[in-house]
Design an enzyme around this catalytic site. Structure first.
Site, PDB file in Angstrom:
ATOM      1  CG  HIS A 198      -1.957  -0.997   1.207  1.00 55.96           C
ATOM      2  ND1 HIS A 198      -2.548  -1.486   2.325  1.00 55.96           N
ATOM      3  CD2 HIS A 198      -2.533  -1.617   0.168  1.00 55.96           C
ATOM      4  CE1 HIS A 198      -3.450  -2.380   1.981  1.00 55.96           C
ATOM      5  NE2 HIS A 198      -3.454  -2.477   0.680  1.00 55.96           N
ATOM      6  CD  GLU A 442      -4.148 -13.937 -19.911  1.00 56.26           C
ATOM      7  OE1 GLU A 442      -3.348 -13.161 -19.368  1.00 56.26           O
ATOM      8  OE2 GLU A 442      -5.373 -13.895 -19.687  1.00 56.26           O
ATOM      9  CG  ASP A 466      -1.159 -14.381 -16.569  1.00 53.47           C
ATOM     10  OD1 ASP A 466      -0.610 -14.720 -15.507  1.00 53.47           O
ATOM     11  OD2 ASP A 466      -2.193 -13.692 -16.609  1.00 53.47           O
ATOM     12  CB  CYS A 513      -2.568  -5.870 -23.280  1.00 56.95           C
ATOM     13  SG  CYS A 513      -3.144  -7.488 -22.748  1.00 56.95           S
TER      14      CYS A 513
HETATM   15  C1  PEP Z   1      -1.100 -10.372 -18.849  1.00 54.56           C
HETATM   16  O1  PEP Z   1      -1.177 -11.479 -18.304  1.00 54.56           O
HETATM   17  O2  PEP Z   1      -0.118 -10.013 -19.528  1.00 54.56           O
HETATM   18  C2  PEP Z   1      -2.189  -9.388 -18.690  1.00 54.56           C
HETATM   19  C3  PEP Z   1      -2.178  -8.264 -19.359  1.00 54.56           C
HETATM   20  O3  PEP Z   1      -3.166  -9.670 -17.799  1.00 54.56           O
HETATM   21  P1  PEP Z   1      -3.013  -9.521 -16.208  1.00 54.56           P
HETATM   22  O4  PEP Z   1      -1.697  -8.833 -15.926  1.00 54.56           O
HETATM   23  O5  PEP Z   1      -4.194  -8.743 -15.774  1.00 54.56           O
HETATM   24  O6  PEP Z   1      -3.030 -10.951 -15.767  1.00 54.56           O
HETATM   25 MG    MG Z   2      -3.082 -12.159 -17.545  1.00 53.48          MG
END
Ligand code: PEP
Ligand code: MG
Length: 588
Positions: A198, A442, A466, A513
């Protein structure tokens, strides 16, 4: 003042909030609260319980007040941190166990609360999961407050901090950091903590340089020691020499002018020198963040992590509440794409505080997560799908499923979507009948079957966070194996390439992403591998855009051509890093 005789000392910790601070340390002694212990006459049991109830009530009022102050000063998202505290306070098991302890031992209620609180903290501390371990700090904070209220002693008061100091403390609880007068603190250093604690989130949002995980630094520094806090590299230098000060002065100037430089072109399009326009999108976790993303220069949203919306409410948000959030994002970007990802609970996502109450799992990243949860809870899933569909009437909304492992899951998710559409048609509510539906890639099995999945959806988004952890079998949160988490591993590059090829051969686009897309060093590799769009955290957007504006796609393709022939991840990284440095100039 600087004690020259002691000389310069360098300590390494975890870089938690970017920036450099130089000033005198304000070392907070962690005075342990003296808890009285005395026997209580059984006839006075009722009185002890009444004192306990009163202390719980006062604690609730204090936390709510701090929460409101934070909401006013820092916004609702930061204020939600205190929801976890209120949940601890309401934990019936903790309350009942304290009363049982009172009955069992015959000692006063302070003693019982401290003993039970300590048992909880110890239990959480031992869990091999960073997120859950940090819940120990929530419990510690709440118990400390309750005990202060029971004994009538005041908490550490950081608002008395002398102007312009660097706070050095063992730990800093959210309630304590809430007492910060930002203008008084130059930097924050803590013995414990990690990037997701936090205090770190708060420092980052207050733009205060912070380094955490310094182990026992509080015992090594003297009050008023002069220190440098390097929040870029996670270093604290005590009693720096003239030469070090000079070096840091120059680093600070260079960082500042680099930051000014990248911000100056953040509003221009992400177009390469050889005129390829890249769609640069943002990853957001709340509807309000859409505005921040737009100001940072995003073309739209490539990943709206909706699970945070579900965790921040005491129960799940209704369809209408969700619609309002999704619509707000869609309207912020007007025509710009807004990709709303369905619920990704479980794994590292703090499901403990939600109404889901997922069972503890020994491997939560391999467990009951994301689409697996949704397919087993079709009511929750369809409600979210309806809200997303309805938001599509207000902008360029797209929908995306997380953690798809293969064709069967994608097919089942799409069936739920068809049912949700039917429900809306029955209700006469409008939505975009042609809404684009994408799948995150992923999980290695999804990557391996991406040729099949490409025929079943309208776009892919590669979640490298992931994907890398599953491909390389490296827990993305484990500090001990962090050095093995290598985005430039040939397996990662080959997998991305094959996913892109599978998508392009069926004329669908691929976005990336994960965090890899937000690190400018990897951006040329991703573009060279054929990624069409990138989606990154708003804070990383200007740096990524600046690099894109200063590179040629043709060079990135050459870089990638050479990288995929290499076998050593470190060498590939070196080459990519050199490519990046050559285009943006030196920053440190
Ligand atoms: C990822 O796994 O790269 C992703 C964008 O999803 P999260 O980080 O929310 O698992
Ligand atoms: Mg993910």
């Amino acid at each position: 003042m600087t004690d020259k005789a002691k000389g310069e000392l360098i300590f390494e910790g975890i870089a938690a909030s970017a920036g450099i601070a130089y000033g005198q340390a304000f070392v907070v002694e962690q005075n342990e609260l003296e808890i009285p212990i005395y026997r209580v006459d059984p006839a006075k049991r009722g009185h002890e319980i009444a004192r306990f109830e009163q202390a719980l009530l006062e604690t609730r009022q204090q936390i709510t007040k701090v929460q409101q102050e934070i909401a006013r000063n820092l916004g609702d998202d930061e204020a939600r941190i205190f929801d976890a505290h209120l949940l601890v306070l309401e934990d019936q098991a903790l309350i009942e166990e304290s009363i049982r302890e009172l009955d069992k031992t015959g000692y006063n209620i302070e003693h019982a609360v401290q003993a039970v609180g300590q048992r909880y903290v110890d239990a959480f501390d031992q869990i091999d999961d960073e997120y859950l371990r940090e819940r120990a700090s929530d419990i510690r904070d709440v118990i400390r407050r309750v005990l202060h209220n029971l004994t009538g002693h005041s908490m550490v008061n950081l608002s008395g901090l002398v102007e312009g100091r660097i706070l050095v403390t063992h730990d800093i609880t959210p309630s304590e950091s809430a007492a910060f007068d930002v203008s008084r603190v130059l930097g924050v250093v803590t013995d414990v903590g990690s990037k997701t604690s936090h205090a770190v989130i708060m420092s980052r949002s207050m733009k205060i340089p912070a380094v955490v995980g310094m182990r026992d630094l509080t015992s090594k520094l003297d009050q008023d020691d002069w220190i440098i806090v390097d929040g870029y590299d996670g270093i604290v230098i005590a009693r720096p020499s003239e030469a070090t000060l000079f070096r840091y002065g120059k680093i600070q100037l260079r960082r500042k002018s680099f930051e000014d430089k990248i911000l100056s072109t953040a509003r221009l399009p992400a177009e390469t020198l050889d005129k390829h326009r890249i769609t640069l999108l943002a990853n957001i976790e709340s509807a309000d963040e859409a505005t921040v993303a737009k100001e940072a220069g995003a073309d739209g949203v490539g990943l709206f992590r909706t699970e945070f919306l579900f965790l921040s409410e005491s129960g799940f948000p209704s369809e209408e509440t969700q619609l309002a959030a999704y619509r707000q994002v869609a309207e912020t970007f007007e025509d710009g794409p807004v990709v709303i990802r369905t619920l990704d609970l479980g794994g590292d996502k703090p499901s403990a505080s939600s109404q889901v109450h997922l069972m503890p799992e020994s491997n939560p990243f391999l467990g009951f997560r994301a689409i697996r949860y949704c397919l087993e809870n079709p009511g929750v899933f369809r409600e979210q799908l309806r809200a997303i569909l309805r938001a599509s009437a207000y902008g360029n909304v797209r929908l995306m499923y997380p953690m798809i492992s293969g064709a069967d899951e994608l097919r089942r998710a799409n069936l739920c979507l068809e049912e949700a559409k039917e429900e809306l048609r029955d209700r006469g509510q409008s939505f975009d009948e042609e809404i684009q539906v994408g799948s995150m890639i992923e999980i290695p099995s999804a990557a391996m079957t991406s040729d099949i999945l490409a025929g079943m959806c309208s776009f892919f988004s590669i979640g490298t966070n992931d994907l890398i952890q599953y491909l390389l079998a490296i827990d993305r949160l484990n500090e001990r194996t962090a050095h093995l988490y290598e985005p430039t591993h040939p397996a990662v590059l080959r997998t991305i390439r094959s996913v892109v090829d599978a998508a392009h051969s069926q004329k669908i686009k691929v976005s990336v992403c994960g965090e890899m897309a937000g690190d400018p060093v990897y951006v040329p590799l991703l573009l060279g591998l054929g990624a069409d769009d990138l989606s990154v955290a708003p804070g990383s957007l200007p740096a990524v855009k600046y690099l894109i504006q200063n590179m040629k796609l043709s060079d990135a393709i050459k870089l990638t051509g050479s990288a995929v022939k290499k076998t050593d991840p470190a060498k590939i990284f070196e080459e990519a890093n050199q490519f990046y440095r050559d285009r943006i100039g030196s920053i440190d």
